[in-house]
Design a protein around this motif. Structure first.
Motif, PDB file in Angstrom:
ATOM      1  N   SER A  55      44.495  38.650  70.813  1.00 48.49           N
ATOM      2  CA  SER A  55      46.116  38.515  71.363  1.00 48.49           C
ATOM      3  C   SER A  55      44.925  38.148  73.089  1.00 48.49           C
ATOM      4  O   SER A  55      43.603  38.659  72.907  1.00 48.49           O
ATOM      5  CB  SER A  55      45.633  40.603  71.920  1.00 48.49           C
ATOM      6  OG  SER A  55      46.374  40.971  72.857  1.00 48.49           O
ATOM      7  N   CYS A  85      49.343  36.393  69.132  1.00 42.31           N
ATOM      8  CA  CYS A  85      49.499  34.400  67.899  1.00 42.31           C
ATOM      9  C   CYS A  85      49.636  35.366  66.844  1.00 42.31           C
ATOM     10  O   CYS A  85      48.996  36.326  66.602  1.00 42.31           O
ATOM     11  CB  CYS A  85      48.423  34.655  68.077  1.00 42.31           C
ATOM     12  SG  CYS A  85      48.587  32.648  66.835  1.00 42.31           S
ATOM     13  N   PHE A  97      53.956  30.746  62.545  1.00 39.53           N
ATOM     14  CA  PHE A  97      53.017  31.063  63.135  1.00 39.53           C
ATOM     15  C   PHE A  97      53.860  31.547  64.326  1.00 39.53           C
ATOM     16  O   PHE A  97      54.984  30.644  64.789  1.00 39.53           O
ATOM     17  CB  PHE A  97      51.831  29.988  62.779  1.00 39.53           C
ATOM     18  CG  PHE A  97      50.684  30.415  62.186  1.00 39.53           C
ATOM     19  CD1 PHE A  97      50.085  30.831  62.003  1.00 39.53           C
ATOM     20  CD2 PHE A  97      50.800  28.673  62.025  1.00 39.53           C
ATOM     21  CE1 PHE A  97      48.783  30.874  60.973  1.00 39.53           C
ATOM     22  CE2 PHE A  97      50.083  28.600  60.551  1.00 39.53           C
ATOM     23  CZ  PHE A  97      48.951  30.076  60.246  1.00 39.53           C
ATOM     24  N   ILE A 135      53.829  32.653  68.395  1.00 39.13           N
ATOM     25  CA  ILE A 135      53.705  33.100  70.000  1.00 39.13           C
ATOM     26  C   ILE A 135      54.230  33.700  70.502  1.00 39.13           C
ATOM     27  O   ILE A 135      54.723  33.105  70.966  1.00 39.13           O
ATOM     28  CB  ILE A 135      52.380  32.541  70.699  1.00 39.13           C
ATOM     29  CG1 ILE A 135      51.950  31.012  69.986  1.00 39.13           C
ATOM     30  CG2 ILE A 135      51.998  32.869  72.158  1.00 39.13           C
ATOM     31  CD1 ILE A 135      50.773  29.786  70.456  1.00 39.13           C
ATOM     32  N   TRP A 136      53.627  35.406  70.632  1.00 43.41           N
ATOM     33  CA  TRP A 136      55.252  35.926  71.553  1.00 43.41           C
ATOM     34  C   TRP A 136      53.769  36.624  72.563  1.00 43.41           C
ATOM     35  O   TRP A 136      52.901  37.238  73.010  1.00 43.41           O
ATOM     36  CB  TRP A 136      54.923  37.441  70.466  1.00 43.41           C
ATOM     37  CG  TRP A 136      55.670  38.484  70.552  1.00 43.41           C
ATOM     38  CD1 TRP A 136      57.135  38.526  71.192  1.00 43.41           C
ATOM     39  CD2 TRP A 136      55.860  39.917  70.523  1.00 43.41           C
ATOM     40  NE1 TRP A 136      57.617  39.515  71.959  1.00 43.41           N
ATOM     41  CE2 TRP A 136      56.609  40.310  70.986  1.00 43.41           C
ATOM     42  CE3 TRP A 136      54.640  40.428  69.504  1.00 43.41           C
ATOM     43  CZ2 TRP A 136      57.025  41.535  70.381  1.00 43.41           C
ATOM     44  CZ3 TRP A 136      55.196  41.236  69.150  1.00 43.41           C
ATOM     45  CH2 TRP A 136      56.172  41.865  69.897  1.00 43.41           C
ATOM     46  N   LEU A 184      55.858  27.763  65.881  1.00 39.51           N
ATOM     47  CA  LEU A 184      54.624  26.844  66.238  1.00 39.51           C
ATOM     48  C   LEU A 184      55.503  25.919  64.418  1.00 39.51           C
ATOM     49  O   LEU A 184      56.323  26.413  64.031  1.00 39.51           O
ATOM     50  CB  LEU A 184      53.891  26.800  66.340  1.00 39.51           C
ATOM     51  CG  LEU A 184      52.520  28.082  66.554  1.00 39.51           C
ATOM     52  CD1 LEU A 184      53.177  28.819  67.666  1.00 39.51           C
ATOM     53  CD2 LEU A 184      51.246  27.821  66.507  1.00 39.51           C
ATOM     54  N   PHE A 237      42.374  32.939  67.676  1.00 37.67           N
ATOM     55  CA  PHE A 237      43.372  32.673  69.198  1.00 37.67           C
ATOM     56  C   PHE A 237      42.846  33.258  70.097  1.00 37.67           C
ATOM     57  O   PHE A 237      42.260  33.469  70.116  1.00 37.67           O
ATOM     58  CB  PHE A 237      44.809  33.544  68.404  1.00 37.67           C
ATOM     59  CG  PHE A 237      45.622  33.007  69.977  1.00 37.67           C
ATOM     60  CD1 PHE A 237      46.535  32.490  70.378  1.00 37.67           C
ATOM     61  CD2 PHE A 237      46.096  34.400  70.596  1.00 37.67           C
ATOM     62  CE1 PHE A 237      47.190  32.019  70.919  1.00 37.67           C
ATOM     63  CE2 PHE A 237      47.145  34.077  71.870  1.00 37.67           C
ATOM     64  CZ  PHE A 237      47.669  32.847  72.488  1.00 37.67           C
ATOM     65  N   TYR A 286      46.258  28.301  76.122  1.00 40.35           N
ATOM     66  CA  TYR A 286      46.246  28.293  74.797  1.00 40.35           C
ATOM     67  C   TYR A 286      45.812  27.992  73.489  1.00 40.35           C
ATOM     68  O   TYR A 286      47.042  27.385  73.059  1.00 40.35           O
ATOM     69  CB  TYR A 286      47.130  30.130  74.643  1.00 40.35           C
ATOM     70  CG  TYR A 286      47.143  30.703  75.986  1.00 40.35           C
ATOM     71  CD1 TYR A 286      46.406  32.401  76.101  1.00 40.35           C
ATOM     72  CD2 TYR A 286      48.098  30.272  77.287  1.00 40.35           C
ATOM     73  CE1 TYR A 286      46.281  33.081  76.862  1.00 40.35           C
ATOM     74  CE2 TYR A 286      47.666  31.450  78.708  1.00 40.35           C
ATOM     75  CZ  TYR A 286      47.057  32.631  78.175  1.00 40.35           C
ATOM     76  OH  TYR A 286      46.799  32.937  79.075  1.00 40.35           O
ATOM     77  N   LEU A 315      45.165  28.188  68.951  1.00 38.91           N
ATOM     78  CA  LEU A 315      45.099  28.375  67.312  1.00 38.91           C
ATOM     79  C   LEU A 315      44.527  27.063  66.701  1.00 38.91           C
ATOM     80  O   LEU A 315      44.840  26.280  66.445  1.00 38.91           O
ATOM     81  CB  LEU A 315      46.568  28.460  67.159  1.00 38.91           C
ATOM     82  CG  LEU A 315      46.901  29.937  65.695  1.00 38.91           C
ATOM     83  CD1 LEU A 315      45.690  30.417  65.471  1.00 38.91           C
ATOM     84  CD2 LEU A 315      47.877  29.251  65.209  1.00 38.91           C
ATOM     85  N   TYR A 339      45.795  24.363  67.917  1.00 42.00           N
ATOM     86  CA  TYR A 339      47.305  24.061  68.476  1.00 42.00           C
ATOM     87  C   TYR A 339      47.634  24.462  69.459  1.00 42.00           C
ATOM     88  O   TYR A 339      46.526  25.293  69.762  1.00 42.00           O
ATOM     89  CB  TYR A 339      47.993  25.301  67.504  1.00 42.00           C
ATOM     90  CG  TYR A 339      50.557  25.065  68.670  1.00 42.00           C
ATOM     91  CD1 TYR A 339      50.714  24.107  67.878  1.00 42.00           C
ATOM     92  CD2 TYR A 339      50.070  25.972  69.605  1.00 42.00           C
ATOM     93  CE1 TYR A 339      52.187  24.213  68.627  1.00 42.00           C
ATOM     94  CE2 TYR A 339      51.341  25.809  69.297  1.00 42.00           C
ATOM     95  CZ  TYR A 339      52.528  25.505  69.613  1.00 42.00           C
ATOM     96  OH  TYR A 339      53.598  25.422  70.008  1.00 42.00           O
ATOM     97  N   LEU A 365      49.170  25.201  73.174  1.00 46.74           N
ATOM     98  CA  LEU A 365      50.694  25.375  74.187  1.00 46.74           C
ATOM     99  C   LEU A 365      51.235  24.724  74.798  1.00 46.74           C
ATOM    100  O   LEU A 365      52.027  24.633  74.118  1.00 46.74           O
ATOM    101  CB  LEU A 365      49.837  26.950  74.292  1.00 46.74           C
ATOM    102  CG  LEU A 365      51.591  27.631  74.570  1.00 46.74           C
ATOM    103  CD1 LEU A 365      52.655  27.764  73.411  1.00 46.74           C
ATOM    104  CD2 LEU A 365      51.237  29.156  75.482  1.00 46.74           C
ATOM    105  N   VAL A 369      55.593  31.747  77.083  1.00 49.00           N
ATOM    106  CA  VAL A 369      54.554  31.133  76.463  1.00 49.00           C
ATOM    107  C   VAL A 369      55.591  29.601  76.736  1.00 49.00           C
ATOM    108  O   VAL A 369      55.323  28.414  75.175  1.00 49.00           O
ATOM    109  CB  VAL A 369      55.959  31.259  74.757  1.00 49.00           C
ATOM    110  CG1 VAL A 369      55.375  33.437  74.387  1.00 49.00           C
ATOM    111  CG2 VAL A 369      57.445  31.750  74.961  1.00 49.00           C
TER     112      VAL A 369
END
Length: 416
Positions: A139, A145, A161, A163-164, A174, A200, A209, A211, A228, A230, A407
């Protein structure tokens, strides 16, 4: 209103409001919608929330088998699980008050722990993947994540995966990564075949951001590493080699001081055995080594987790004595200084303790025992059953702050 108040004053007022109110206020006018959705206001609102020395919430995630339900709930950081949470709902004028605890246990089983009494927590609306259950990878600034839990009792691999941002009820899945995990062989070996380690966090240099995914294929060390981002919404392989260590925990990491942290050890072929912490700097994307306490460095088959206690890097090792497990809590009082490791206390709860998942503001440890959540007070050395049950591996606890961080960060604005 803008005819009478300067824009700076409006921003100052609005930045103090909760996200739920700000989402509604976007409908006031096109001007307010543009203001609240702007990157400048989103950053101002977030920075004000982060200026609080203690986060307002703890985020609890669990999956209850009894009701086949996944839940994300926000709890007060000051008192996340009030001692009278259940007793205040009991009717002690009943003709048979002695059976109330028994009826409570039955209610917990039927209705899914504390969810029948929502006065002490906020239940988040589930994201748009209702048929999946997830591990919480991390978080950061209001973004969660998540990694889909696949049918793998050893938690070595993951599916989707996500992201929220639950505050604005937006989520993205993702794309498939560039590294294809190899299928597991029939004979299981913890550090053979394909194993993923995840983390994350936030990169302040690029305001992005990330991952981070480490993949151990067969017994290969170092692992393959990909990231990854964002902003680009794409995976990128790390050209530099991964860390020459085997990471102990797969989906549990800690983001602190701009870096991710995992407990690890040197493989047999690397020479002298020792336990350590592997860190990954989110800005320069490099791996480093952080020393563990000297008394833990040479312990083989060490079960240990990284954590954060009062803003400090912490370790929670577990020693086994027969069927009993004794956990201890260590903190690194000066980051990066090996000599600053200090043991705070031990947790002796006999059989059934799986792991410690987090800590409260008053210093209590929250642990999983026999697939139920308990709190442990180091002052009284007493354990309290919180009447919260779920699958052990899917329990997680993290600090959480509400935010407007989108996001769809590639667009730089909050989506409609």
């Amino acid at each position: 209103m803008s005819n009478y108040l300067p824009n700076e004053v409006i921003i100052e007022i609005l930045s103090r409001l909760p996200v739920k109110s700000l989402i509604r206020f976007r409908c006031v006018s096109k001007t307010w919608c543009s203001l609240i959705s702007s990157p400048h206001f989103i950053a101002t609102h977030l920075n004000r929330a982060l200026s609080n020395p203690h986060p307002p919430y703890l985020l609890l995630h669990l999956y209850s088998n009894n009701i086949a339900k996944e839940s994300f709930t926000l709890h007060s950081f000051d008192d996340p699980f009030p001692r009278n949470h259940f007793t205040k709902h009991l009717d002690y004028t009943s003709p048979a008050p002695h059976i109330l605890p028994l009826s409570l246990d039955q209610e917990v089983k039927e209705k899914g722990c504390f969810f029948a009494h929502p006065s002490d927590f906020i239940e988040l609306h589930c994201l748009q993947f209702p048929n999946n259950s997830f591990y919480v990878i991390g978080s950061s600034n209001g973004l969660l994540c998540l990694a889909e839990a696949v049918d793998d009792s050893y938690c070595r691999n993951f599916g989707l995966f996500v992201i929220w941002n639950p505050s604005i009820q937006k989520a993205i899945s993702l794309p498939e990564s560039n590294i294809i995990s190899l299928p597991d062989s029939i004979e299981f070996d913890m550090y053979r075949n394909s194993i993923q380690c995840l983390g994350f966090g936030y990169d302040p240099k690029t305001d992005d951001y990330k991952l981070v995914r480490l993949v151990y294929r067969f017994d290969t060390v170092p692992p393959l590493v990909e990231i990854y981002k964002l902003r680009t919404r794409a995976w990128r392989s790390l050209k530099a080699p991964g860390p020459p260590y085997a990471i102990i925990t797969w989906f549990i990491s800690v983001f602190l001081n701009g870096a991710l942290h995992w407990p690890a050890y040197t493989p047999a072929h690397q020479g002298t055995f020792h336990n350590l912490i592997v860190s990954f700097d989110m800005e320069d994307e490099t791996f480093c080594e952080v020393a563990m306490p000297k008394s833990l460095q040479g312990v083989e088959d060490l079960t240990v987790a990284v954590a954060v206690v009062d803003g400090l890097l912490a370790l929670v090792p577990c020693n086994k004595y027969g069927m009993a497990k004794i956990h201890s809590v260590w903190v690194m009082k000066e980051y990066g200084v090996e000599e600053s490791w200090t043991k705070l206390y031990g947790i002796d709860n006999g059989e059934g303790v799986n792991r410690v998942i987090g800590f409260t503001k008053n210093g209590e440890a929250l642990l999983i025992k026999n697939e139920k959540l308990f709190s442990y007070s180091p002052c009284t050395q007493q354990t309290l059953d919180l009447h919260i049950g779920g699958i052990s591996l899917l329990f997680s606890l993290d600090t959480y702050v509400e935010s407007l961080v989108p996001v769809n960060i590639a667009d730089g604005v909050l989506g409609n």
